[in-house]
Design an enzyme around this catalytic site. Structure first.
Site, short mmCIF file in Angstrom:
data_model
loop_
_atom_site.label_atom_id
_atom_site.label_comp_id
_atom_site.label_asym_id
_atom_site.label_seq_id
_atom_site.Cartn_x
_atom_site.Cartn_y
_atom_site.Cartn_z
N SER A 1 -3.02 -15.45 -0.41
CA SER A 1 -1.99 -16.48 0.35
C SER A 1 -1.40 -17.57 -0.68
O SER A 1 -0.40 -18.31 -0.38
CB SER A 1 -3.14 -17.46 0.96
OG SER A 1 -4.39 -16.97 0.90
N LYS B 1 -0.24 -12.10 -12.43
CA LYS B 1 -0.85 -13.33 -11.30
C LYS B 1 -0.15 -14.52 -11.10
O LYS B 1 0.08 -15.69 -12.29
CB LYS B 1 -2.18 -13.70 -11.02
CG LYS B 1 -2.85 -14.21 -9.63
CD LYS B 1 -3.95 -14.08 -9.71
CE LYS B 1 -4.82 -14.60 -8.68
NZ LYS B 1 -6.10 -14.35 -8.54
N ASP C 1 -10.46 -10.91 -9.98
CA ASP C 1 -10.61 -11.48 -8.56
C ASP C 1 -11.77 -13.40 -9.00
O ASP C 1 -13.07 -12.65 -7.64
CB ASP C 1 -10.39 -11.92 -7.50
CG ASP C 1 -9.36 -13.10 -6.24
OD1 ASP C 1 -9.93 -13.61 -5.86
OD2 ASP C 1 -9.83 -12.58 -5.33
N ASP D 1 -17.98 -12.84 -4.15
CA ASP D 1 -17.05 -12.07 -3.83
C ASP D 1 -16.48 -10.64 -4.25
O ASP D 1 -15.42 -10.29 -4.18
CB ASP D 1 -15.58 -12.59 -3.30
CG ASP D 1 -14.66 -12.50 -2.25
OD1 ASP D 1 -15.42 -11.53 -1.48
OD2 ASP D 1 -13.32 -12.54 -1.94
N ASP E 1 -4.89 -7.56 -17.49
CA ASP E 1 -4.60 -6.08 -17.56
C ASP E 1 -4.17 -5.67 -16.43
O ASP E 1 -4.06 -6.11 -15.24
CB ASP E 1 -6.31 -5.74 -17.69
CG ASP E 1 -6.97 -5.34 -18.99
OD1 ASP E 1 -6.06 -5.76 -19.96
OD2 ASP E 1 -7.76 -5.65 -19.17
N ALA F 1 -4.16 -2.93 -13.37
CA ALA F 1 -4.43 -1.73 -13.56
C ALA F 1 -4.01 -1.28 -12.61
O ALA F 1 -4.00 -1.15 -11.21
CB ALA F 1 -6.00 -2.14 -12.60
N SER G 1 -0.92 -16.43 -3.94
CA SER G 1 -0.52 -16.00 -5.31
C SER G 1 0.16 -14.84 -4.95
O SER G 1 -0.15 -14.67 -4.15
CB SER G 1 -1.73 -16.18 -6.40
OG SER G 1 -2.36 -14.67 -6.06
N1 ADE Z 1 -3.47 -6.24 -8.04
C1 ADE Z 1 -3.70 -7.81 -8.46
N2 ADE Z 1 -4.39 -7.71 -9.42
C2 ADE Z 1 -3.87 -6.44 -10.24
C3 ADE Z 1 -3.60 -5.88 -11.32
N3 ADE Z 1 -4.32 -7.00 -12.46
N4 ADE Z 1 -3.06 -5.00 -11.96
C4 ADE Z 1 -2.82 -4.25 -10.79
N5 ADE Z 1 -2.70 -4.31 -9.51
C5 ADE Z 1 -3.60 -5.51 -9.53
#
Ligand code: ADE
Length: 321
Positions: free
Chosen positions: A44, A63, A176, A158, A113, A115, A46
């Protein structure tokens, strides 16, 4: 004004110039140092984008937060919490690392990072359920990361499969920390007996409800306060969900979900493994002082055979089944 960077969040680089002189340059990365790619996620407040550092060709997840929107919705505090908590958690493979922050007129940028395998929730939905071996693997990495954050005086508050990301090796990266909390600094003590460096967790107070309904602990609903045990309640919910495909408490509305949590109204489906049932029953305990601690969980028979510590992060992820 609201977003001024505290301290000298800059890099220092020494170069040899055209005259052979060594010059020291103070640098800070900015938007133009990255090439932005696909959208990885949208919240919401970002958007997370894949991005490549033009200088190093390293890939990151960036982000991007809209400053106007955050101010209008009074979320400035949570953005600062996310930055402050991440800046405390720079030394563990199971937590998304914050590399750089910068801003332009419109937006704030957190360079994190990447992911590449996305959310654990997505993988779980594709599989339906995990077997015990996969649950033990992902559960042990989540627990090890939570142990590290607690040792650094940070609560997540969370934890849920959406906030557990997976890297290219299918290893866990928790993300998060916008609803996280930094526990009070410990008082200096005369005797250092190697005890918990953050003994004052009892003073941690949640002012208002944070987190996601399905994973919220009873003490957060009644006393509106939670400490380390609150993250362990969520961990119990996650273990249940990995083995069954659904969280233990889920009502048609948030209110009905809270009602189920307060009544401890959940049941194990038939075929749920006995050892895992024992673990979940000892985590989903309403009294936080009677709930298993991280040390207890690590020694529970469900996690027998796990190599805790750095070995955990050198392991090959099991084939999903
Ligand atoms: N979605 C939100 N954060 C992320 C991240 N660090 N890597 C990959 N997908 C994501």
């Amino acid at each position: 004004e609201e977003w001024k960077e505290k301290g000298a969040a800059v890099g220092v680089r020494r170069e040899v110039d055209a005259n052979g002189q060594v010059v020291t340059k103070v640098t800070k990365k900015g938007v133009n140092d990255f090439e932005f790619g696909r959208t990885l996620g949208e919240g919401s407040y970002s958007t997370v984008l894949a991005a490549t550092d033009r200088a190093t060709l390293r890939e990151y997840a960036v982000k991007v937060l809209d400053k106007k929107h955050i101010i209008k919705e009074k979320k400035v505090k949570y953005v600062n919490i996310e930055k402050d908590t991440l800046n405390r958690l720079t030394n563990h493979p199971g937590i998304v690392k914050l590399y750089f922050t910068f801003q332009d007129e419109r937006s704030l940028y957190f360079v994190l990072d990447l992911a590449s395998n996305g959310e654990l929730l997505g993988v779980l939905k594709k599989m339906g359920t995990f077997d015990e071996e996969c649950t033990r693997f992902y559960g042990s990495q989540i627990l090890d990361a939570v142990e590290y954050m607690h040792s650094r005086g940070v609560l997540h508050r969370d934890l849920k499969p959406e906030n557990v990301l997976l890297d290219s090796k299918m290893h866990v990266k928790i993300t998060d920390f916008g609803t996280g909390k930094i526990l009070d600094e410990p008082k200096p003590r005369k005797m250092d007996n190697g005890a918990d460096p953050f003994p004052r967790e009892e003073s941690a107070r949640a002012v208002s409800f944070v987190g996601t309904a399905e994973y919220v602990s009873p003490e957060l609903l009644t006393a509106k306060e939670g400490g380390k045990p609150t993250d362990l309640w969520a961990f119990g919910c996650i273990i249940f969900q990995l083995l069954t495909g659904r969280p233990p408490f889920k009502g048609a509305t948030e209110y009905l979900t809270f009602d189920k949590i307060l009544k401890l109204d959940y049941t194990f489906p038939s075929g749920f493994p006995d050892v895992a049932r024992d673990l979940v029953e000892r985590l989903l305990v309403p009294d936080p002082s009677k709930r298993l601690t991280i040390d207890h969980v690590k020694n529970h028979p469900f996690f027998d055979g796990v190599n805790w510590g750095t070995k955990l992060w050198e392991q090959k992820a099991p084939r999903l089944k």
